[in-house]
Write a protein that holds these residues in place. Sequence first.
Motif, PDB file in Angstrom:
ATOM      1  N   PRO A   9      96.965  26.481  60.142  1.00  0.00           N
ATOM      2  CA  PRO A   9      95.530  26.460  59.853  1.00  0.00           C
ATOM      3  C   PRO A   9      94.668  26.714  61.071  1.00  0.00           C
ATOM      4  CG  PRO A   9      96.362  24.234  60.032  1.00  0.00           C
ATOM      5  CD  PRO A   9      97.538  25.138  60.213  1.00  0.00           C
ATOM      6  N   TYR A  10      95.259  26.897  62.254  1.00  0.00           N
ATOM      7  CA  TYR A  10      94.419  26.977  63.454  1.00  0.00           C
ATOM      8  C   TYR A  10      93.788  28.332  63.642  1.00  0.00           C
ATOM      9  CZ  TYR A  10      96.022  22.356  64.369  1.00  0.00           C
ATOM     10  OH  TYR A  10      96.257  21.023  64.239  1.00  0.00           O
ATOM     11  N   PRO A  44      92.295  30.137  61.014  1.00  0.00           N
ATOM     12  CA  PRO A  44      91.000  30.015  60.344  1.00  0.00           C
ATOM     13  C   PRO A  44      90.061  29.063  61.079  1.00  0.00           C
ATOM     14  CG  PRO A  44      92.767  29.710  58.767  1.00  0.00           C
ATOM     15  CD  PRO A  44      93.407  29.855  60.092  1.00  0.00           C
ATOM     16  N   LEU A  45      90.600  28.080  61.809  1.00  0.00           N
ATOM     17  CA  LEU A  45      89.718  27.142  62.490  1.00  0.00           C
ATOM     18  C   LEU A  45      88.994  27.782  63.673  1.00  0.00           C
ATOM     19  CD1 LEU A  45      91.657  23.774  62.369  1.00  0.00           C
ATOM     20  CD2 LEU A  45      89.579  24.397  61.224  1.00  0.00           C
ATOM     21  N   TYR A  83      87.177  32.106  53.308  1.00  0.00           N
ATOM     22  CA  TYR A  83      86.565  31.541  54.501  1.00  0.00           C
ATOM     23  C   TYR A  83      85.051  31.701  54.469  1.00  0.00           C
ATOM     24  CZ  TYR A  83      91.403  31.836  56.102  1.00  0.00           C
ATOM     25  OH  TYR A  83      92.759  31.735  56.208  1.00  0.00           O
ATOM     26  N   CYS A 115      85.733  20.819  63.136  1.00  0.00           N
ATOM     27  CA  CYS A 115      86.913  21.442  62.529  1.00  0.00           C
ATOM     28  C   CYS A 115      87.439  20.645  61.345  1.00  0.00           C
ATOM     29  CB  CYS A 115      88.058  21.548  63.536  1.00  0.00           C
ATOM     30  SG  CYS A 115      87.598  22.054  65.173  1.00  0.00           S
ATOM     31  N   LEU A 117      86.250  21.970  57.838  1.00  0.00           N
ATOM     32  CA  LEU A 117      86.880  23.213  57.423  1.00  0.00           C
ATOM     33  C   LEU A 117      88.360  22.995  57.143  1.00  0.00           C
ATOM     34  CD1 LEU A 117      86.543  26.169  56.876  1.00  0.00           C
ATOM     35  CD2 LEU A 117      86.968  26.637  59.268  1.00  0.00           C
ATOM     36  N   PHE A 118      88.997  22.110  57.941  1.00  0.00           N
ATOM     37  CA  PHE A 118      90.406  21.854  57.718  1.00  0.00           C
ATOM     38  C   PHE A 118      90.638  21.248  56.352  1.00  0.00           C
ATOM     39  CE2 PHE A 118      94.702  21.135  58.925  1.00  0.00           C
ATOM     40  CZ  PHE A 118      95.075  19.936  58.361  1.00  0.00           C
ATOM     41  N   LEU A 156      90.583  23.889  53.942  1.00  0.00           N
ATOM     42  CA  LEU A 156      91.786  24.712  53.997  1.00  0.00           C
ATOM     43  C   LEU A 156      92.972  24.014  53.341  1.00  0.00           C
ATOM     44  CD1 LEU A 156      91.540  26.086  57.635  1.00  0.00           C
ATOM     45  CD2 LEU A 156      91.086  27.292  55.520  1.00  0.00           C
TER      46      LEU A 156
END
Lengths: 189, 217, 230
Positions: B113-114, B116-117, C96, C136, C139-140, C143
Amino acid sequence: MEAKGNYITQAWLVILLALCFGGGLAGLDAKLSGQIAANKLAETLGQVPALVPGADKGDEQIVDGQIVYRAVRGGEPVGWVIPARGQGFADKIELLLGVDPAVQTITGVYILDQKETPGLGNKIIEDEWRGQFVGKSAGSRLVAITGGGATGSRIDAVTGATISSESVCNIVNATLAKMRPALTAAGGE
Amino acid sequence: MNTATPEAPAVREGPTAGERFLSGILPENPIYRQLLGMCPTLAVTNGMQPAMTMAVAVLFVLTCSNLMVSLIRPLLKPHLRILVFTLTIATFVTIVDRFLAAYVYEMSKALGPYIPLIIVNCLIISRCEVCASKQGLVTAGADAVGQSLGFAIGLASLATVREILGAGTWFGLRVLPEMWPDWVLMVLPPGAFLTLGLLLGLVNWYSARRDSGSAAA
Amino acid sequence: MEYIGELILIAVSAALINNFVLHYFLGICPFIGVSRKLDMAFGMGCAVTFVLAIASFLSWTFTYFILRPGAPLTTWIWQAASPGTEVVPDLSILNYLVYIFVIASSVQFVEMYVRKFYPALYKSFGVFLPLITTNCAILFACLEIMKNVSGAAPADVWGLDKSLTLAIFGGVGFTIAIMLMAGIREELDLCDVPKAMRGAGITLVAAGILAMAFLGFTGVDRSLAALLMD
């Protein structure tokens, strides 16, 4: 009031950008999605020859509501590859289990995804440890033991990672218990 | 409000492209000086390979975003500009994410996931705000490349320490003898925090010494 | 019972075992920036949890009904436009973009709410409230929801219940971590920290030790699962 009007007029840039970017991304998706899907599939199907000796490809099938792969060589079925997942020590473990056509013997185990402790539980991905599963009977429950010298339906656990090793055995046992009847029936056709 | 009037000297526009590029590498290093973009720094530095992949991804996203924002800077309005920045960044991050998944699938899975982060990486939004929304294409591009280089240096320093001590390898190649007991903690979260904290202290100490040395001279 | 067990597992995992700050390295900027005083830390933790709840609700709705491959609303529109087609509409390339919109709107909404009902708190937050957009952790969470809604087999798709549990308890975990750090830093203020380590340096080292402590939670979910699901 002027502020409100400002918001709407300022929003035109955001909306325009969103549309342009969305369109661009849609084009990108059309171009790359095939490649990505192929990558995902190759990850599992690519392991079929290693898991079932002699197989050159795998055909996807649904047996008992679950996706399995029938390993074939030149059209003749030579085994099954079953994706399985279960709880490991740290997080879920995903693996592929290879068995012979009659679901009597295990022909291989491949770890697809794991988040075990690096250097300890991580060692379950090593060829040497996984090789212990080859030839084990698919009918009896596998048990992980410490101290070495495992024979029969027992597996030597990774030193310092008993729980990770036990988890793999549990996943294999559970999968075989669940899929064995359905696969033997499907294999008979 | 921020456009230089014709009679004003050029220096009002801000640092030149060259200055932007050079300051991004060490003096205004994103990790050690600005303390931005910590999340990926700590997360992907357990090996050199993921760290460098992240550095390349950030280079691409930062450069493209800076150039795009610099292009549309006359149209930016104060209230919604952050949204415009994040929208632009999100698009380029999607592009990078898809490319990685298509062509280096294993690394894409390892980074998880990093990638998209990167969208909410304070570094990129900060550069868009500070530089790209105010200066021309060349300066914005130079700034992006400089900051990305600085980011890569920071990542590399952290990843080197963590990978060598934690796994005895560098870029996957064995550098320490087999009998080295891997300090597994280094590749786990605590190791990340500790390494970054200590390296940060080291950088601060060194620059304080250098500053006091030049002040005494 | 198994259903509650699953929710408890997700909650404990998000809050303690896979703590957003100490395991996934999310929200480090506010973690270092806002953790000087205990009450500010608590306020920030609550704000982040609030935003997480709203953002995860909106992103689950969008993902489930519109964005994922074969989503109900999109399929319905697609079928209406070109009936009898075999093509499965898949809008997940826009994930996104949608999530960042959702997060920006959630933060805007929370900002308006706090300004209206807690004006003193709003003033003390200053610039940190809009900065939650770049946290973050939010958003995480989106996700993770995407992973379990778009990327999961049809039988394993997460409903709104599991998504909200993950988000809210992730926020609880963030609050726990930031409050622990604030308590530690209030003590550290009275200590003689070396000049080079002051500020971010010593905070990161303390975070490392905290992370070590939280490592001890590994494997708890396995035992909990055995306890609750048998």
